[in-house]
Design a protein around this motif. Sequence first.
Motif, PDB file in Angstrom:
ATOM      1  N   ASP A 147      29.515-104.767 -15.206  1.00  0.00           N
ATOM      2  CA  ASP A 147      29.722-105.549 -13.369  1.00  0.00           C
ATOM      3  C   ASP A 147      27.698-105.807 -13.682  1.00  0.00           C
ATOM      4  O   ASP A 147      26.606-105.234 -14.041  1.00  0.00           O
ATOM      5  CB  ASP A 147      29.988-104.853 -12.905  1.00  0.00           C
ATOM      6  CG  ASP A 147      29.219-105.951 -11.089  1.00  0.00           C
ATOM      7  OD1 ASP A 147      29.155-107.115 -11.320  1.00  0.00           O
ATOM      8  OD2 ASP A 147      29.894-105.016  -9.997  1.00  0.00           O
ATOM      9  N   ALA A 177      27.964-106.365  -6.878  1.00  0.00           N
ATOM     10  CA  ALA A 177      28.832-105.536  -7.622  1.00  0.00           C
ATOM     11  C   ALA A 177      29.511-105.896  -7.132  1.00  0.00           C
ATOM     12  O   ALA A 177      30.668-104.530  -6.633  1.00  0.00           O
ATOM     13  CB  ALA A 177      27.842-104.010  -7.089  1.00  0.00           C
ATOM     14  N   SER A 215      32.923-103.753  -8.783  1.00  0.00           N
ATOM     15  CA  SER A 215      32.380-102.588  -8.867  1.00  0.00           C
ATOM     16  C   SER A 215      33.427-102.089  -7.782  1.00  0.00           C
ATOM     17  O   SER A 215      33.731-100.583  -8.040  1.00  0.00           O
ATOM     18  CB  SER A 215      31.595-102.274  -9.036  1.00  0.00           C
ATOM     19  OG  SER A 215      30.135-102.037 -10.087  1.00  0.00           O
ATOM     20  N   CYS A 241      34.442 -98.251  -7.839  1.00  0.00           N
ATOM     21  CA  CYS A 241      32.716 -97.447  -8.141  1.00  0.00           C
ATOM     22  C   CYS A 241      32.250 -98.113  -8.077  1.00  0.00           C
ATOM     23  O   CYS A 241      30.358 -98.163  -8.145  1.00  0.00           O
ATOM     24  CB  CYS A 241      33.371 -97.871  -9.655  1.00  0.00           C
ATOM     25  SG  CYS A 241      34.215 -97.465 -10.078  1.00  0.00           S
ATOM     26  N   ALA A 242      31.660 -98.185  -6.720  1.00  0.00           N
ATOM     27  CA  ALA A 242      30.399 -98.918  -6.042  1.00  0.00           C
ATOM     28  C   ALA A 242      29.253 -97.941  -5.916  1.00  0.00           C
ATOM     29  O   ALA A 242      29.993 -96.899  -5.664  1.00  0.00           O
ATOM     30  CB  ALA A 242      30.411 -99.936  -4.133  1.00  0.00           C
ATOM     31  N   SER A 287      23.776 -97.002 -12.757  1.00  0.00           N
ATOM     32  CA  SER A 287      24.678 -98.048 -13.053  1.00  0.00           C
ATOM     33  C   SER A 287      23.525 -98.881 -14.149  1.00  0.00           C
ATOM     34  O   SER A 287      23.063 -98.131 -15.070  1.00  0.00           O
ATOM     35  CB  SER A 287      24.410 -99.018 -11.738  1.00  0.00           C
ATOM     36  OG  SER A 287      22.589 -99.003 -11.624  1.00  0.00           O
ATOM     37  N   LEU A 321      34.725 -99.128 -16.875  1.00  0.00           N
ATOM     38  CA  LEU A 321      33.590 -99.863 -15.660  1.00  0.00           C
ATOM     39  C   LEU A 321      32.322 -99.750 -15.858  1.00  0.00           C
ATOM     40  O   LEU A 321      32.102 -98.467 -15.342  1.00  0.00           O
ATOM     41  CB  LEU A 321      33.905-100.090 -14.545  1.00  0.00           C
ATOM     42  CG  LEU A 321      33.634-100.770 -13.691  1.00  0.00           C
ATOM     43  CD1 LEU A 321      33.089-102.144 -13.890  1.00  0.00           C
ATOM     44  CD2 LEU A 321      34.370-100.537 -12.174  1.00  0.00           C
ATOM     45  N   PRO A 331      29.286 -99.928 -13.590  1.00  0.00           N
ATOM     46  CA  PRO A 331      28.883-100.768 -12.376  1.00  0.00           C
ATOM     47  C   PRO A 331      27.352-100.840 -12.583  1.00  0.00           C
ATOM     48  O   PRO A 331      26.823-101.057 -13.000  1.00  0.00           O
ATOM     49  CB  PRO A 331      29.043 -99.921 -11.277  1.00  0.00           C
ATOM     50  CG  PRO A 331      29.146 -97.548 -12.468  1.00  0.00           C
ATOM     51  CD  PRO A 331      28.974 -98.837 -13.533  1.00  0.00           C
ATOM     52  N   SER A 390      24.506-102.600  -9.402  1.00  0.00           N
ATOM     53  CA  SER A 390      23.917-101.690  -8.117  1.00  0.00           C
ATOM     54  C   SER A 390      22.334-103.180  -7.482  1.00  0.00           C
ATOM     55  O   SER A 390      22.911-103.618  -8.019  1.00  0.00           O
ATOM     56  CB  SER A 390      23.094-100.492  -8.120  1.00  0.00           C
ATOM     57  OG  SER A 390      21.699-100.470  -8.250  1.00  0.00           O
TER      58      SER A 390
END
Length: 255
Positions: free
Chosen positions: A38, A43, A46, A51-52, A61, A85, A87, A89
């Motif tokens: 990502d 995001a 994510s 997965c944020a 991240s 994944l 992620p 941010s």
Amino acid sequence: MSRVYAIVNQKGGVGKTTTAANLSAGLAKRGKKILMIDLDAQANLSAHFGCAVNDEPESVSMYDILRHNEKMENVVRDVSENLWLAPASLLLSAADLELGGVIGRESLLKRALKGYSERFDSVIIDCPPSLGLLSLNGLVAASRVILPVQSEFLSLHGVRQLLDTIDSVRSAYNPSLEVGGVLVCLFDSRRRLARSVADTVREYFGDLVFDTIVRTNVSLAEAPARGCSVLDYDPKSSGAEDYGKLADEIIRRGT
Ligand code: ADP
Ligand code: MG
């Protein structure tokens, strides 16, 4: 060697993130090991898979990968069978400013993936809706571009600009970069405008257009709130069918 796909379009809302999530899930269900990356500060990808990192300040991240040479191992999370994944941010929103003066700023992602991406069959990069430094990092790291276009509001001018950008990235940084395919997304077959746009896309891009067309389907919009792909959320939906077909087409074409 693993294939690296960048999903790129400088326009927002054309289906980039939806394609990154559900194509990845489709390939994973077919036994391929897939890493999703990502690169969008929003995001959305994510968040789609729960997965944020913005709610967990101590989490690392993709920002730390690009800014602080963090290792991919420390950022990548397990999503489900065959699916991982890295992620994003919110901090990525400052990347253009913060990394603008860094030497080799366009190949930070490529370097981070070196020696790491081989453990996956494919890496799928979800790029932000701009052609700034983050999308450039995606294009430099990738071997194939997937270009989602929205069938209702296609602007051929914007797509031409994107193709020009791909050409300059190819000659300046990444000779092996190719267009893997143009994907018509958010296709509403009941609307004559959408049908004629789909024809125009085919006239314009010829063989580059995927046979698979992704229809507008509410399950695709609902799946992110359930924290899973449409293939798990509503396997009988047209969205699950279309992204399953796209995964098959990509495996068949070997692109
Ligand atoms: P982008 O990443 O290019 O900005 P998204 O994939 O986030 O675009 O899609 C924009 C919005 O449209 C999202 O709310 C998404 O859920 C929805 N969407 C995307 N593709 C479809 C589709 N085929 N059918 C219905 N909704 C879709
Ligand atoms: Mg997006």
